[in-house]
Write a protein that holds these residues in place. Structure first.
Motif, PDB file in Angstrom:
ATOM      1  N   LEU A  84       5.314  -6.858   0.435  1.00  0.00           N
ATOM      2  CA  LEU A  84       4.128  -6.447   1.183  1.00  0.00           C
ATOM      3  C   LEU A  84       4.501  -5.863   2.539  1.00  0.00           C
ATOM      4  CD1 LEU A  84       1.538  -9.284   0.425  1.00  0.00           C
ATOM      5  CD2 LEU A  84       1.752  -7.024  -0.630  1.00  0.00           C
ATOM      6  N   ASP A  85       5.527  -6.395   3.190  1.00  0.00           N
ATOM      7  CA  ASP A  85       5.961  -5.844   4.478  1.00  0.00           C
ATOM      8  C   ASP A  85       6.422  -4.400   4.314  1.00  0.00           C
ATOM      9  OD1 ASP A  85       5.384  -8.074   5.965  1.00  0.00           O
ATOM     10  OD2 ASP A  85       7.421  -8.896   5.887  1.00  0.00           O
ATOM     11  N   ARG A  86       7.192  -4.125   3.282  1.00  0.00           N
ATOM     12  CA  ARG A  86       7.687  -2.757   3.070  1.00  0.00           C
ATOM     13  C   ARG A  86       6.549  -1.829   2.689  1.00  0.00           C
ATOM     14  NH1 ARG A  86      12.592  -3.172  -0.999  1.00  0.00           N
ATOM     15  NH2 ARG A  86      12.954  -1.026  -0.305  1.00  0.00           N
ATOM     16  N   THR A  87       5.602  -2.336   1.909  1.00  0.00           N
ATOM     17  CA  THR A  87       4.423  -1.534   1.578  1.00  0.00           C
ATOM     18  C   THR A  87       3.647  -1.190   2.840  1.00  0.00           C
ATOM     19  OG1 THR A  87       4.256  -2.587  -0.592  1.00  0.00           O
ATOM     20  CG2 THR A  87       2.287  -1.489   0.250  1.00  0.00           C
ATOM     21  N   ASP A  88       3.484  -2.175   3.703  1.00  0.00           N
ATOM     22  CA  ASP A  88       2.778  -1.981   4.967  1.00  0.00           C
ATOM     23  C   ASP A  88       3.470  -0.915   5.813  1.00  0.00           C
ATOM     24  OD1 ASP A  88       1.180  -2.281   7.170  1.00  0.00           O
ATOM     25  OD2 ASP A  88       1.295  -4.462   7.191  1.00  0.00           O
ATOM     26  N   GLN A  89       4.785  -1.006   5.905  1.00  0.00           N
ATOM     27  CA  GLN A  89       5.547  -0.064   6.726  1.00  0.00           C
ATOM     28  C   GLN A  89       5.401   1.359   6.200  1.00  0.00           C
ATOM     29  OE1 GLN A  89       9.769  -0.774   6.731  1.00  0.00           O
ATOM     30  NE2 GLN A  89      10.092   0.311   8.656  1.00  0.00           N
ATOM     31  N   LEU A  90       5.485   1.523   4.882  1.00  0.00           N
ATOM     32  CA  LEU A  90       5.372   2.860   4.315  1.00  0.00           C
ATOM     33  C   LEU A  90       3.970   3.420   4.511  1.00  0.00           C
ATOM     34  CD1 LEU A  90       6.600   5.179   2.700  1.00  0.00           C
ATOM     35  CD2 LEU A  90       5.910   3.997   0.605  1.00  0.00           C
ATOM     36  N   MET A  91       2.939   2.611   4.295  1.00  0.00           N
ATOM     37  CA  MET A  91       1.578   3.117   4.424  1.00  0.00           C
ATOM     38  C   MET A  91       1.257   3.467   5.872  1.00  0.00           C
ATOM     39  SD  MET A  91       0.835   3.261   1.332  1.00  0.00           S
ATOM     40  CE  MET A  91      -0.870   3.824   1.432  1.00  0.00           C
ATOM     41  N   ARG A  92       1.807   2.732   6.839  1.00  0.00           N
ATOM     42  CA  ARG A  92       1.627   3.118   8.240  1.00  0.00           C
ATOM     43  C   ARG A  92       2.315   4.446   8.510  1.00  0.00           C
ATOM     44  NH1 ARG A  92       3.304  -2.096   9.539  1.00  0.00           N
ATOM     45  NH2 ARG A  92       5.090  -1.231  10.668  1.00  0.00           N
ATOM     46  N   GLY A  93       3.511   4.629   7.944  1.00  0.00           N
ATOM     47  CA  GLY A  93       4.209   5.894   8.127  1.00  0.00           C
ATOM     48  C   GLY A  93       3.470   7.062   7.513  1.00  0.00           C
ATOM     49  N   MET A  94       2.748   6.815   6.426  1.00  0.00           N
ATOM     50  CA  MET A  94       1.954   7.866   5.779  1.00  0.00           C
ATOM     51  C   MET A  94       0.625   8.092   6.486  1.00  0.00           C
ATOM     52  SD  MET A  94       2.609   6.751   1.816  1.00  0.00           S
ATOM     53  CE  MET A  94       1.345   7.853   1.200  1.00  0.00           C
ATOM     54  N   ARG A  95       0.340   7.263   7.504  1.00  0.00           N
ATOM     55  CA  ARG A  95      -0.925   7.335   8.240  1.00  0.00           C
ATOM     56  C   ARG A  95      -2.114   7.247   7.294  1.00  0.00           C
ATOM     57  NH1 ARG A  95      -0.014   8.540  13.493  1.00  0.00           N
ATOM     58  NH2 ARG A  95       2.015   9.472  14.025  1.00  0.00           N
ATOM     59  N   ALA A  96      -2.069   6.244   6.428  1.00  0.00           N
ATOM     60  CA  ALA A  96      -3.169   6.021   5.489  1.00  0.00           C
ATOM     61  C   ALA A  96      -4.458   5.822   6.269  1.00  0.00           C
ATOM     62  CB  ALA A  96      -2.871   4.807   4.625  1.00  0.00           C
ATOM     63  N   PRO A  97      -5.546   6.498   5.852  1.00  0.00           N
ATOM     64  CA  PRO A  97      -6.784   6.468   6.641  1.00  0.00           C
ATOM     65  C   PRO A  97      -7.549   5.155   6.561  1.00  0.00           C
ATOM     66  CG  PRO A  97      -7.122   7.688   4.607  1.00  0.00           C
ATOM     67  CD  PRO A  97      -5.656   7.352   4.661  1.00  0.00           C
ATOM     68  N   ARG A  98      -7.181   4.252   5.655  1.00  0.00           N
ATOM     69  CA  ARG A  98      -7.930   3.012   5.497  1.00  0.00           C
ATOM     70  C   ARG A  98      -6.970   1.844   5.304  1.00  0.00           C
ATOM     71  NH1 ARG A  98     -13.039   4.592   1.631  1.00  0.00           N
ATOM     72  NH2 ARG A  98     -13.240   6.760   2.323  1.00  0.00           N
ATOM     73  N   GLY A  99      -7.471   0.670   5.587  1.00  0.00           N
ATOM     74  CA  GLY A  99      -6.693  -0.527   5.321  1.00  0.00           C
ATOM     75  C   GLY A  99      -6.952  -1.040   3.921  1.00  0.00           C
ATOM     76  N   ALA A 100      -6.148  -2.002   3.529  1.00  0.00           N
ATOM     77  CA  ALA A 100      -6.303  -2.607   2.201  1.00  0.00           C
ATOM     78  C   ALA A 100      -5.800  -4.039   2.261  1.00  0.00           C
ATOM     79  CB  ALA A 100      -5.527  -1.820   1.153  1.00  0.00           C
ATOM     80  N   SER A 101      -6.436  -4.894   1.500  1.00  0.00           N
ATOM     81  CA  SER A 101      -5.944  -6.261   1.344  1.00  0.00           C
ATOM     82  C   SER A 101      -5.212  -6.359   0.010  1.00  0.00           C
ATOM     83  CB  SER A 101      -7.101  -7.260   1.386  1.00  0.00           C
ATOM     84  OG  SER A 101      -7.925  -7.122   0.230  1.00  0.00           O
ATOM     85  N   ALA A 102      -4.326  -7.322  -0.098  1.00  0.00           N
ATOM     86  CA  ALA A 102      -3.588  -7.511  -1.346  1.00  0.00           C
ATOM     87  C   ALA A 102      -2.969  -8.902  -1.359  1.00  0.00           C
ATOM     88  CB  ALA A 102      -2.492  -6.449  -1.514  1.00  0.00           C
ATOM     89  N   VAL A 103      -2.780  -9.425  -2.560  1.00  0.00           N
ATOM     90  CA  VAL A 103      -1.970 -10.613  -2.770  1.00  0.00           C
ATOM     91  C   VAL A 103      -0.980 -10.266  -3.872  1.00  0.00           C
ATOM     92  CG1 VAL A 103      -3.718 -11.587  -4.339  1.00  0.00           C
ATOM     93  CG2 VAL A 103      -1.938 -13.065  -3.403  1.00  0.00           C
TER      94      VAL A 103
END
Length: 362
Positions: A84-103
């Motif tokens: 999840l940390d790596r997913t978070d880092q990549l999505m921030r780098g892509m400047r994703a316009p929305r947040g998402a929750s996940a387990v």
């Protein structure tokens, strides 16, 4: 595009798995919620449930990206928290316009304890999974962290041991939240409903939860249920629980194998004989739906008390046709096989059709 975004799953030896997804918009087949069940290593399952903010095409597109990213990092290995940390880092780098929750979590056999599994998990702003054991339902609330796209600190993980008879429930808030029911009350309702479940198979437990909680959903609903079977196999014919089951599968060839597995497990759970006939009929019906339909294939099973009833829904409104086979001897015989083993018919449904069959006594 819809087909590529639809959730999928694999079968994992030693686990009874059931998944469900329903979008909040009636005419759409995808939304911002998703699930995935992966075999990230031999005998090791990776399970994820997530929820992108919103219900439009942008949410569906971001969901597809996230599902692919989580899959990639899951197969690379590492702890659920690091995935999840790596997913978070990549999505921030892509400047994703929305947040998402996940387990996200992994289920692996516990060394030295046959039949037991270890569930390691981490959460990104998502509702806790629920563990059901001996009529008690508890939340797995460790491993919390910020939404994907907003994380700045390393996440922590949680861990639980599952023994035979345990059930693990992962879900999105669409299952429990309503305008007239706050989220906290919805969580309490989920725990109460989970503790009351009587079925001994994952699909039956899923049906009970949907009947209790998801009668009028106002949001996308995604659910993953993983059950550790008890020694001696599933259920007896006198077992309690609902006498109907449903599965939603992408319209691709993998649906055929999944449908056969679903019928075999359900017939065993209900104590229904003529399993070979049921397996053959459902294979032909689902194969026809995959060959001639698109989008999703819905499989439903009913114990009528007078035989097993099978229903397969696809998005093609054209009726099934009984043929004498093609000129070169390949295909065209599926409906003939069904005709010999079952009473069958079809009816229009939504934008497609439902083909039904009731196994004939022989």
């Amino acid at each position: 595009m819809q087909r590529s975004l639809l959730p999928q799953q694999v079968e994992i030896d030693g686990l009874d798995l059931w998944t469900y997804y329903a979008p909040s918009v009636a005419h759409a087949q995808v939304g911002g919620d998703w699930y995935d069940v992966l075999e990230v290593a031999p005998g090791v399952a990776g399970v994820v449930v997530g929820d992108v903010v919103g219900h439009d095409v942008e949410a569906a597109a971001l969901m597809g990206q996230l599902r692919s990213v989580v899959r990639a990092y899951a197969f690379e290995g590492g702890t659920p928290a690091s995935v999840l940390d790596r997913t978070d880092q990549l999505m921030r780098g892509m400047r994703a316009p929305r947040g998402a929750s996940a387990v996200y979590g992994t289920l692996m056999p516990r060394v030295g304890t046959p039949g037991s599994w270890i569930f390691e998990y981490a959460r990104a702003g998502h509702l806790p999974a629920v563990l059901v054991r001996d009529g008690q339902a508890t939340q797995l609330a460790q491993g919390s962290g910020a939404l994907i796209g907003f994380g700045r600190r390393a996440r922590t993980g949680g861990r639980a041991v599952l023994v035979p008879g345990d059930t693990l429930i992962l879900y999105t808030d669409g299952l429990i939240e309503r305008r007239e029911r706050p989220l906290r009350a919805g969580l309490e309702a989920l725990l109460a409903a989970a503790a009351r479940t009587q079925a001994d198979d994952a699909a039956g437990i899923g049906e009970e939860l949907l009947a209790a909680l998801a009668d009028s959903p106002e949001d996308d609903v995604a659910v993953v249920i993983a059950r550790v079977p008890r020694a001696g196999g599933p259920v007896s014919a006198s077992s309690a629980g609902p006498r109907s089951r449903r599965w939603s599968m992408p319209s691709d060839p993998t649906a055929i194998a999944r449908s056969r597995h679903a019928v075999l497990r359900t017939c065993e759970a209900w104590g229904i004989d003529k399993v070979a006939d049921a397996e053959l009929v459902v294979s032909e019906l689902v194969a026809n739906a995959v060959l001639h339909g698109w989008g999703t294939v819905e499989l439903r099973l009913f114990d009528t008390g007078d035989g097993l009833r099978i229903e397969v829904e696809d998005s093609n409104p054209a009726p099934p046709v009984k043929l004498d086979g093609h000129a070169h001897g390949v295909g065209g015989y599926g409906v003939q096989i069904v005709d010999r083993l079952a009473d069958w018919g079809w009816r229009a449904a939504n934008d497609g059709k439902i083909v039904w069959a009731r196994l004939r006594a022989r």
